[in-house]
Every structure is written in structure tokens, then in C-alpha cells.
Design a protein around this motif. Structure first.
Motif, PDB file in Angstrom:
ATOM      1  N   LYS A 231      33.359 123.108  25.545  1.00  0.00           N
ATOM      2  CA  LYS A 231      33.574 124.535  25.311  1.00  0.00           C
ATOM      3  C   LYS A 231      34.771 124.760  24.386  1.00  0.00           C
ATOM      4  CE  LYS A 231      34.521 128.752  27.995  1.00  0.00           C
ATOM      5  NZ  LYS A 231      34.688 129.277  29.385  1.00  0.00           N
TER       6      LYS A 231
ATOM      7  N   ASP B  80      30.077 126.132  29.865  1.00  0.00           N
ATOM      8  CA  ASP B  80      30.373 126.146  31.292  1.00  0.00           C
ATOM      9  C   ASP B  80      29.300 125.456  32.123  1.00  0.00           C
ATOM     10  OD1 ASP B  80      32.853 127.479  31.236  1.00  0.00           O
ATOM     11  OD2 ASP B  80      31.852 129.412  30.969  1.00  0.00           O
TER      12      ASP B  80
ATOM     13  N   GLU C  99      35.828 121.145  30.478  1.00  0.00           N
ATOM     14  CA  GLU C  99      35.678 122.208  29.480  1.00  0.00           C
ATOM     15  C   GLU C  99      35.936 121.746  28.045  1.00  0.00           C
ATOM     16  OE1 GLU C  99      38.418 125.463  29.836  1.00  0.00           O
ATOM     17  OE2 GLU C  99      40.163 124.181  30.218  1.00  0.00           O
TER      18      GLU C  99
ATOM     19  N   GLN D 251      27.852 122.593  33.857  1.00  0.00           N
ATOM     20  CA  GLN D 251      28.465 121.349  34.304  1.00  0.00           C
ATOM     21  C   GLN D 251      27.441 120.347  34.833  1.00  0.00           C
ATOM     22  OE1 GLN D 251      31.468 120.751  33.704  1.00  0.00           O
ATOM     23  NE2 GLN D 251      32.603 122.667  33.645  1.00  0.00           N
TER      24      GLN D 251
END
Length: 662
Positions: A433, A58, A430, A60
Motif C-alpha cells: 500500500k 489493505d 502495508e 491481507q
């Protein structure tokens, strides 16, 4: 709908300063609008920063204090081993997660010196250390994230749909009005959903731009995709990577131009050879006879072919293969570029590679001029939605656009374009992730399958044919190939059992393996259900049965005529079997007019203009009689009799044989 989480990491080795920065920016995030769930945290060293970026998908953006840069460089100048500098950290972040935004804290008096250095490092911006304007900083950081999360085409499509305009234009269903209330068609409307029809529009809507001549939101969406995937230019394709490959080949090649291509490339590449009129130089792929798999072309073969064909215009390779085998691309691309040969890489199965260090380098990062990707195969785009990425330094956009428009529908599916826009956003925000989760699930699934004692996941060494084991080939771990030979089932019976009893559909199979494709949509529950199914099957303790090996595909023979010339001849259908139901020996020496492709795996046995040998005819007949169900594209049945189209004497009299052809 779940809310997004966006973490921004601050890197500063002064503990009190770091604490104040984190506190001030989090206070700003609470005070101002925070649509992306932005929160700030801090670490004191570059090493801690890299660990955090690796563990937390998460994150960024990163804000790095320039003092790390100065301390590190000064220490190294004195010969001391010092912590990683800011500049080194920037490089490491780009190597690990290129989608992450990077900012730097600097002293105002050092602005000119530092900014000139950092602008060369693709830094997204900088802030003054001595002027902590937390509200201003937060607005800048938040705006940058919002821009990256922006989906220009999808947003505009939603806006238009919600305007609820009356449609006096195509398509004929008129936003679904033709279906609603129909006793014959309303069930289709209900099944597909309201918005699929309201978003199915046409080029009559100017505010949605034109795929064939984009100047607005489609062009903006393509530019954002180019940045995300590491390309200079990106073009959306709504006819799949099959069309993308043909567009590139037709752009680069004129009739008679030489193309180097691996024989195990997708059939669209061979179609592109016919369309462009190119002279193909085929490279036989390596083969793994034990499992009926096709591997990469050996490096030695590629280097030798390049050296023998320095006049070639282009080369196209497939990486990764259907089974997940990836070339060590950089030395291959470098060798081609030494002779001015353009390199195209079909990455249909590898579009996700940019977004996790486990999968990099991508083809573009290795220096490819063009890469085609099936965004729909492994990301969240609709089927047929693909991308063409361009990094060629002398790219001729006009010629490309003419060929692109030749193959692209003037009525593209707008929902497909929107799905490409959204797929780019998801991977940018994402992807790391999701791919980290997919990799973890792949590792877990591998252990679970092996624990059955009956089914076994094949390792890279099992999959690689002997001739490419020293070629630096890597395996995409999201493609899992399972040896089923100890299960007591044939592949067809096992696939049927998995489908009918356990509601599981697999990707593909050979005579003794099944292939499982994991994507960003794979879930823990799906892994559990698959394991449960395989464990139950393994407990049936069936005795292993003999599995009949699929015949080995014959090596490429020789090309007598240009594929395009042979394909456009009338030809004649000739049976593969004679009157005694045996292999038709009269086909030996004839020339194929069509592409004959067993599917799977989809590798042509014959291409137009290729000389037919007894081995090839025997191979095709054996496939038709094989226990394993195989489609044979290009074989025509005259009643029950299988036939292929070959050149007649009149055809060959009108054609010019290739130089050196037999």
C-alpha cells in the motif's frame, strides 16, 4: 493512533455461497475480538480477485474455493479457454504480493488429494467447504494475521521498559537518570524523549536476548524477517550495510581467494577486500559523462570476466545503484553459479523491492546467495539498521557467526533492533500500500518537475551509458534524477537556495543534476512544496550558465600487490602537487597504500596495491580545484599541501608482486 484495517478476500464462483460466506465471517468478526479491523468481502472470479489485490493494499489474506481449480483444469484438458484456476490464482498472488496469506476451501472427502497438491504451493491453510464454522475460521484467520503483525523484540522491549526496573548495569545514563535535573544535560533528555533512554539497555537484560548469540526473541524476529524478505536466514546488523558487506566477504574469502567486484561498489566492499586478504578482480562500471553518473558494469564485461576467472570464490555487485539503476540479475547470477561462484548483491538502496511487483525480482528471487540491505535508507528503521539475507545452499552458520561477532558491538543499540522488527512488520502488513502511494507520488512529481520548462527528470534512456542500453537494466522510479542545466544555477548554488530559502534538503548531486529520493515516508505535501520551490526558481528566468563538467574518473589501471599487503605497509605521504604547484609527475608508477575515494559518488580512484598513473594524479588534482565541492577520502593535507600515502622502496622489497603484475 489510527486503527489498522485488514481485509480478507473470498473467491467463490457460486454467488449464493459467496454471499453466505461473507455474511457469516463478518458476523463472526463483529462477535469476537477484532484488534486488526478485519473485514471480509468477496469476488466470483480469479481475475476479479487479482484486480482487488492489486488495487487494495489493505487485503491481507485470500480464501480461494478449490472448485476454481477443478473447473479450470478440466476445461483446459478439453482444450477450452477457461477462467483462471485456483492453482493459477495462487501462483499469481505469490508473484504479485508474496506477503498475502492464502487459504483454500476444499471438500472433506478430497482432503488427501488436494492438500498434497496445495502444500507444495506454500498455501497457509485450508477449510472444509461443507462445514462452514465461521467463528472457527475467523479465529484461525485472525490469529495468522496477528502472528504476522507480531513484533517479538519490540513488544518485549516495551514490556521491559514499562516494568520500570532499577538499573544497576550499563549504560551509564541509567534510563536517563543522569540527565534529568542536570543544568547541562536535561535539554538533551527533553529533546530526545523519555523512552529513547529507558529503551537504551544492555546485554545485562537476559529477557531481551543477545544479538551475538540469539536464542529467543531476536532469533524469532530474524526468522520473521527472513520469511517477509524471501530469505532462508536473516541477520540484523546494527553497524549498517557497510559492516554487513564486510562480514559476508570475510566469511566467504580466505587470503588470496579471488573476488569479482564492480568498481563502483560501496567503499565498504573495498575495505572488505583489505580485511579478508582477497585478490580482487575489478570490473569497470559504465559511465555517463553527460551527467557525471556511474552505471552498471556491462553484461558482456561481467560474462567475460566470469569466463576468465572461473576459479573465483565470489562476486559482488550493487543493485540498484545510487541513481536507481538495476541489473538484470538472473542471467548474471546463473553464469556465476555455473562455475560455483557465490553471488553477493549489495541492495542497500533496494530493501523495499520485495513488497511491490513494480520492483521485483529482488536479488534473492533472482538467485543471489547473499543480499545486504540498508533497512534505514528506504524503510522505517533507525540509521545504521540493516539486514543480511542468506539463501546460500551450503551456508556455514558457524563461520558466519564468528565473523559477524567479530564486527558487531557487544553493546548493540536495542532501539535499533526494535526498529528493524517494526520495519519488517510495516512492510509485511502495508508495504504494498505504501509503495503504491510512493510510486503514484513519483509519477506525479515527475510530471510537475517537467512542467516547469526549466528542470527535467531524466528517463532511463538518458541515464544509461551507451554500453549497457541493451542489458535489460531497469530504473527504480523512486529515485528521480533532475537535469538542472537550464536553470541558470550551479548545483551548489541551487542546493543552497533550496535549503536556505525553501527548507528542502536533497539526496545528492552531480555537476548538472540533483537526485531526489522518494520513500514510504514521502507525502503529498512534500511533493507540493518541492514543486512550488522549483516552479518559483524556474520563473526567475535566469540565462543558462556554463556548468563545468566533473573530470571523468580514469579506468582502473593495474594491481601490483594484494590490497591487504599494501595497506599494512608503513608507506610515506607524497604530495599531489610539486614545488611549482603543478601535478606531481613523480607519483607516476608509484603504488598506492590507501583507498582514495571522491565522495560523491564514493567510487575509489585508487585502492591499496594499485599502480598510480599520470591520469590518476591529474584527476585528483582537478577534483581538488573543481567548482563542485567533493570530499576526497584518503587524501591527507600536510598544511595546505594535499598528499596520498604510497609504498616506499623498502615496502615493495618486502612484498611479493601478484602474478603478471607490471
Amino acid at each position: 493512533m489510527p486503527k489498522p484495517i485488514s481485509r480478507i478476500l473470498l473467491v467463490n464462483d457460486e454467488k449464493l455461497v459467496l454471499k453466505a460466506l461473507v455474511k457469516g465471517l463478518n458476523a463472526a468478526a463483529r462477535q469476537l475480538d477484532n484488534p486488526l479491523g478485519t473485514a471480509f468481502s468477496g469476488v466470483e472470479t480469479a481475475e476479479q480477485a487479482l484486480a482487488a489485490i492489486s488495487e487494495d493494499g489493505d487485503i491481507q489474506a485470500v480464501v480461494i474455493d478449490d472448485q476454481l481449480h477443478r473447473m479450470g483444469e478440466a476445461g483446459k484438458a478439453r482444450g477450452k479457454k477457461m477462467p483462471m484456476s485456483a492453482l493459477e490464482l495462487i501462483h499469481a498472488i505469490h508473484e504479485m504480493r508474496p506477503e498475502v496469506d492464502v487459504y483454500v476451501l476444499i471438500a472433506q472427502q478430497d482432503e488427501d488429494e488436494v492438500v498434497n497438491t496445495l502444500l507444495c504451493e506454500a498455501v497457509d491453510g485450508y477449510f472444509y467447504r461443507d462445514d462452514p464454522d465461521y467463528l472457527g475460521w475467523y479465529r484461525i484467520l485472525s490469529t495468522q494475521l496477528l502472528e504476522r503483525a507480531h513484533t517479538p523484540f519490540y513488544d518485549k522491549l516495551k514490556q521491559y521498559v514499562f516494568m520500570a526496573k532499577d538499573a544497576w548495569h550499563t549504560p551509564g545514563h541509567s534510563s536517563g537518570d543522569s540527565l534529568r535535573g542536570s543544568p547541562w544535560a536535561e535539554d538533551f533528555y527533553d529533546f530526545m524523549g523519555e523512552h529513547i533512554f529507558k529503551g537504551d539497555l544492555s546485554c545485562s537484560v537476559p529477557m531481551l536476548d543477545s544479538l551475538l548469540h540469539p536464542t529467543g526473541i531476536i532469533e524469532e524476529a530474524q526468522q520473521m524477517a527472513a520469511k517477509a524478505f524471501g530469505a532462508k536466514r536473516t541477520f540484523f546488523a546494527t553497524n549498517g550495510t557497510s559492516t554487513a558487506n564486510k562480514v559476508i566477504l570475510q566469511t566467504l574469502l580466505a587470503p588470496g581467494d579471488k573476488l569479482l567486484l564492480d568498481r563502483n561498489c560501496h567503499k565498504s566492499v573495498h575495505h572488505g577486500v583489505v580485511i579478508s586478504g582477497a585478490l580482487p578482480v575489478y570490473l569497470d562500471s559504465s559511465t555517463n559523462l553527460e551527467y557525471g553518473l556511474f552505471g552498471p558494469v556491462p553484461k558482456a564485461v561481467i560474462f567475460k570476466t566470469i569466463a576468465e576467472n572461473t576459479d573465483a570464490t565470489a562476486m559482488i555487485l550493487t543493485s540498484c545503484t545510487y541513481d536507481g539503476l538495476r541489473y538484470d540479475l538472473k542471467p548474471i547470477i546463473d553464469a556465476a553459479h555455473q562455475h560455483g561462484i557465490k553471488v553477493i548483491i549489495d541492495e542497500a538502496w533496494y530493501g523495499h523491492g520485495r513488497f511491490h511487483p513494480e520492483f521485483r525480482p529482488t536479488a534473492l528471487e533472482a538467485g543471489a546467495d547473499f543480499a545486504t540491505q540498508s533497512t534505514h535508507k528506504v524503510m522505517s528503521a533507525f540509521s545504521q539498521a540493516s539486514m543480511i539475507h542468506v539463501n546460500s545452499p551450503d551456508f556455514d552458520e558457524h563461520v558466519f557467526r564468528e565473523n559477524y561477532n567479530m564486527h558487531t558491538s557487544t553493546s548493540p543499540q536495542y532501539s535499533m533492533i526494535a526498529s528493524l522488527d517494526v520495519a519488517r512488520r510495516q512492510m509485511s502488513m502495508e508495504g504494498y500500500k505504501l509503495l503504491s502511494r510512493t510510486l503514484a507520488l513519483a509519477g506525479e512529481l515527475k510530471e510537475l518537475i517537467n512542467s516547469t520548462g526549466v528542470f527535467r527528470v531524466l528517463e532511463l534512456d538518458d541515464l544509461l551509458p551507451e554500453e549497457v542500453k541493451q542489458d535489460g537494466v531497469r530504473l527504480d522510479p523512486t529515485k528521480i534524477t533532475v537535469d538542472i542545466s537550464e536553470s541558470g544555477y550551479t548545483v551548489d548554488d541551487l542546493q543552497k537556495l533550496l535549503f536556505e530559502r525553501f527548507n528542502i534538503q536533497i539526496e545528492k548531486s552531480t555537476f548538472n543534476t540533483i537526485t531526489l529520493l522518494l520513500t514510504i515516508g514521502t507525502t503529498k505535501s512534500k511533493v507540493s512544496r518541492l514543486y512550488d520551490a522549483l516552479m518559483r526558481i524556474s520563473r526567475e528566468t535566469r540565462a543558462p550558465r556554463r556548468l563545468y563538467r566533473t573530470p571523468a574518473i580514469p579506468h582502473f589501471t593495474s594491481l601490483r600487490y594484494l590490497p591487504r599487503d599494501a595497506f599494512y605497509c608503513a608507506g610515506e605521504l607524497t604530495p599531489l602537487l610539486d614545488e611549482a604547484d603543478q601535478v606531481n609527475q613523480k607519483l607516476a608508477g608509484r603504488v598506492s597504500a590507501d583507498q582514495i575515494v571522491p565522495y560523491p559518488p564514493g567510487i575509489p580512484v585508487l585502492v591499496p596495491g594499485q599502480v598510480i598513473t599520470p591520469d590518476i594524479v591529474s584527476y585528483l588534482v582537478n577534483l581538488l580545484r573543481s567548482q563542485k565541492q567533493v570530499e576526497l577520502h584518503g587524501v591527507v593535507f600536510d598544511g595546505w599541501l594535499p598528499c596520498i600515502r604510497v609504498l616506499t622502496d623498502a615496502d615493495t622489497a618486502s612484498l611479493r608482486p601478484l602474478d603478471g603484475a607490471e
